[in-house]
Motif scaffolding. Structure first.
Motif: not given
Length: 197
Positions: A84-87, A113-119
């Protein structure tokens, strides 16, 4: 007298609840780790986008945190809170995420993985050409709770470390199942070493 069963019926009052129950039903049938699923889920009418928009509306109803009873009312309490948080994060950063996905040479299979790559990555520290030698009267404060002892690794929670491991698996093309088997083998070897000692 008739036998009655006590089943609780969920009354769908408005579109938020209806959308929530539809998402909860869809969540139960999702297969994890499928790249095509990620692409479908992040489309305008995809699962993660719809879930994020619902979370945004629920968040707008009352404050920073959504009441757990409200999550139950909408039927999305069974959806993992990280999902839910990622969405929600995806919907709040949708334009940047879509641009990043388009610019990326490697596809993504999850929002994690998208979040980690964008961090944002920390800038590398410049290397000193000549090491500075401490003077004779300088005392070492290593081991005494100094700033030299502190590292960003110590601040990580077990959940952060697990997320890092999963992101590394995805970045290196390692299936989660294979990673879990290797992790289990390593744990068994550690247990054998403890018994031998």
């Amino acid at each position: 007298m008739q036998n009655s069963t006590s089943k609780s019926l969920v009354v769908v009052n408005n579109t938020l609840e209806a959308e929530g129950f539809a998402l909860a039903k869809e969540y139960k049938s999702i297969t994890k780790g499928d790249k095509a699923r990620f692409t479908k889920a992040t489309k305008a009418d995809g699962f993660d986008t719809r879930l994020g928009k619902l979370m945004q509306k629920l968040k707008a109803e009352g404050g920073e945190r959504i009441n757990s009873q409200r999550l139950k009312d909408c039927g999305i309490d069974s959806i993992d809170k990280r999902r839910r948080s990622e969405a929600l994060w995806f919907v709040e950063n949708e334009t940047a995420c879509r641009d990043f996905i388009k610019a990326s040479k490697k596809g993504f299979t999850s929002l994690t993985a998208l979040q980690a790559a964008m961090k944002p990555k920390a800038a590398p520290k410049p290397k000193a050409e000549t090491p500075v030698q401490p003077e004779a009267d300088d005392k070492s404060n290593v081991g005494l709770g100094s700033k030299a002892d502190e590292s960003p690794i110590a601040d990580k929670s077990p959940s952060d470390i697990a997320l890092d491991a999963l992101v590394q698996c995805e970045m290196n093309g390692i299936a989660i199942k294979d990673f879990m088997l290797a992790l289990k083998e390593q744990l068994e070897m550690l247990d054998e070493d403890k018994v031998a000692a």
